[in-house]
Structures are given as structure tokens and as C-alpha cells.
Design an enzyme around this catalytic site. Structure first.
Site, mmCIF file in Angstrom:
data_model
loop_
_atom_site.group_PDB
_atom_site.id
_atom_site.type_symbol
_atom_site.label_atom_id
_atom_site.label_comp_id
_atom_site.label_asym_id
_atom_site.label_seq_id
_atom_site.Cartn_x
_atom_site.Cartn_y
_atom_site.Cartn_z
ATOM 1 N N ARG A 51 0.623 -1.176 0.118
ATOM 2 C CA ARG A 51 -0.262 0.003 0.224
ATOM 3 C C ARG A 51 0.862 1.293 -0.153
ATOM 4 N NH1 ARG A 51 -2.598 -0.054 5.667
ATOM 5 N NH2 ARG A 51 -3.461 -2.247 5.471
ATOM 6 N N GLU A 72 10.917 -3.256 7.932
ATOM 7 C CA GLU A 72 9.768 -3.985 8.467
ATOM 8 C C GLU A 72 9.186 -5.168 7.663
ATOM 9 O OE1 GLU A 72 7.003 -1.183 10.145
ATOM 10 O OE2 GLU A 72 8.643 -0.311 11.230
#
Ligand code: PXP
Length: 263
Positions: A51, A72
Site C-alpha cells: 500500500r 519491517e
């Protein structure tokens, strides 16, 4: 006093870019500005749904960053294979749900014990140190150590929500945290408890040989309690810095945060 590493999370620059699918704002410009104004590390999240950060962003950031890059990611196998190939300076394993607005809660290191252990092993084979994004409990620290992580990042979301409910007018907006609509004295008690959990978890993690970071929901107002915890030596902060940068510019937003996170 220990020093504090400021990891600037630049995901939200990519959120804005993806809204129009043009290369504006340029994520590499964000990288350079953060780097020149006090960031010690760049943090990005390659989500399964892509996203914001794209695979090409990770490649470009790794190619151009003078600072360590903390990537991450979830324990999804396809993502782990990409991360192992790209070789960031560190991988931070986080839980991910497609429908969530942001990372809610830490990794469930108990239910997904063997999948997390395998993920850590794969990343270690690729010579990537691993941090686990976990809720602040003693049990989670022990489990992170047992699973082989070098580091933990303590989830500060609950602390940040309580702080916001106490110190801002969120209660009167549509964005209040419903389950935290409590009397003031109750919020104060809970905030103290949340800070205590962060403190004892950080101390315990340090004692058993883990490095300790913290992040989520940290901003220009709520850092004081966290900064007082010596065992925490790294903060990863995104939303508040990028939000402020809309009004002040990213250079000033990073510089201000650097001042607040300098011991
Ligand atoms: N640390 C981790 C592990 C995260 O997942 C996030 C959110 O992407 C952050 C820190 C930054 O949180 P925030 O954007 O609320 O500062």
C-alpha cells in the site's frame, strides 16, 4: 545515560505518492532530507499489500542510504524471500492484517512460535539481524530471546492511545479510542501502568542480552516518559514526523524530533 537512535519511518511519504501513482513526493528526497537533518536510521515497511513502500523503493533506498535501513516485514514466505535477497541492515518482524489501518499490537510470539523461529533462521542465513515487534511483557521478551532475535521493538501504541486520550481533545472527536473513554483518574492509572510495563520489559530485555527499541504512535508530546527509560536505545517514528512536515517541512520536523530524542 545511553544514546538514542532515531529511526525515521518514511512510509507515509509513499502513502501520499501512491494516492496519485506519480513519483511525487519522491521517497529518495525524503531519505536525503531525513539523513541530513538528524535521522540515525531509515525505517520502512514492505507490506504484503504494497500500500505504500514498493519493492523498487526498498532497492533504491538500500542503494542510496548512508544510514542503516531497518526493514519491517511480516513472516509471509514471499516477503521473507524478498527481504532475504535485498539484505537490509536489519529486519523487524511485525504482524500484518490486510484490513488494518496500521500495525495493531505486537507479534503473537506464542501462537506463531515456530513460524517466527523459521523466519528468524532464514533471515540469519542471509546474515540479517532480526528484531521482533512485540507487546511489552516479560514473557514476550523471554520468548523473543528463546526464538533467537537480537533485538525487540516494544509496541508503544497502547501507551500512545492512553496519552492522547488524557492530553488531547481526541475524546470529543470521531477518532477517540472507544474502549479508552474512561474517567480521567482511570486513564492516569492506566497510563502509569502502560509506562511501567514498557520499563520493566525494556529492563528485562536488556538484562537477557536483547537490544531494545520502541515505536508506534510516538509524537512530539508523548516522548518524555519513554525517553526516561534508559534501556530503550532506539525509537522508530513515522506518522507524527511526516504529519508535521506538511506544515514545517521534513527538515525541520526531523530536526525537532532529533532534539527531543537526544539524551
Ligand atoms: N515501529 C513499527 C514496528 C511500526 O510498524 C510502525 C508503524 O509502521 C512504527 C514503528 C511507526 O509508527 P508511527 O507511524 O505511529 O510513528
Amino acid at each position: 545515560m545511553s544514546t538514542m537512535t532515531l529511526g525515521v519511518n518514511i512510509d507515509h511519504v509513499a502513502v501520499l505518492r501512491e494516492a496519485r501513482r506519480v513519483n511525487d513526493p519522491d521517497i529518495l528526497e525524503a531519505l536525503f532530507v531525513a539523513c541530513q537533518n538528524g535521522a540515525d536510521q531509515i525505517t520502512i515497511h514492505l507490506r504484503e499489500d504494497r500500500r505504500h513502500i514498493q519493492d523498487s523503493d526498498v532497492k533504491n533506498i538500500l542503494a542510496h542510504s548512508k544510514l542503516p535501513v531497518n526493514l519491517e516485514c511480516s513472516i509471509n514466505q514471499e516477503i521473507l524471500n524478498i527481504v532475504s535477497r535485498l539484505k537490509p541492515h536489519r529486519a523487524t518482524l511485525v504482524p500484518e492484517k490486510r484490513e488494518e489501518v496500521t500495525t495493531e499490537g505486537g507479534l503473537d510470539v506464542f501462537s506463531y512460535e515456530s513460524a517466527i523461529a523459521n523466519a528468524i533462521e532464514q533471515l540469519h542465513d542471509a546474515l540479517i539481524p532480526v528484531s521482533l515487534f512485540v507487546d511489552p511483557t516479560i514473557e514476550a521478551m523471554d520468548k523473543a530471546k528463546e526464538l533467537g532475535a537480537e533485538m525487540v521493538e516494544l509496541h508503544t501504541g497502547h501507551y500512545a492511545n492512553l496519552f492522547a486520550m488524557l492530553h488531547s481533545n481526541l475524546v470529543y472527536s470521531n477518532h477517540s479510542v472507544k474502549e479508552l473513554e474512561l474517567p480521567r483518574y482511570e486513564l492516569e492509572t492506566q497510563l502509569e501502568k502502560a509506562l511501567h510495563s514498557l520499563k520493566i520489559s525494556a529492563l528485562h530485555a536488556k538484562k537477557i542480552g536483547l537490544e531494545v527499541a520502541a515505536g508506534h504512535g510516538l509524537n512530539y508530546n508523548n516522548l518524555q516518559g519513554i525517553m526516561a527509560i534508559d534501556a530503550i536505545t532506539e525509537l522508530n517514528i513515522g506518522q507524527s514526523i511526516i504529519a508535521r512536515s506538511v506544515f514545517t517541512g521534513l527538515d525541520s520536523a526531523v530536526r525537532e524530533m532529533k532534539k527531543l530524542t537526544t539524551r
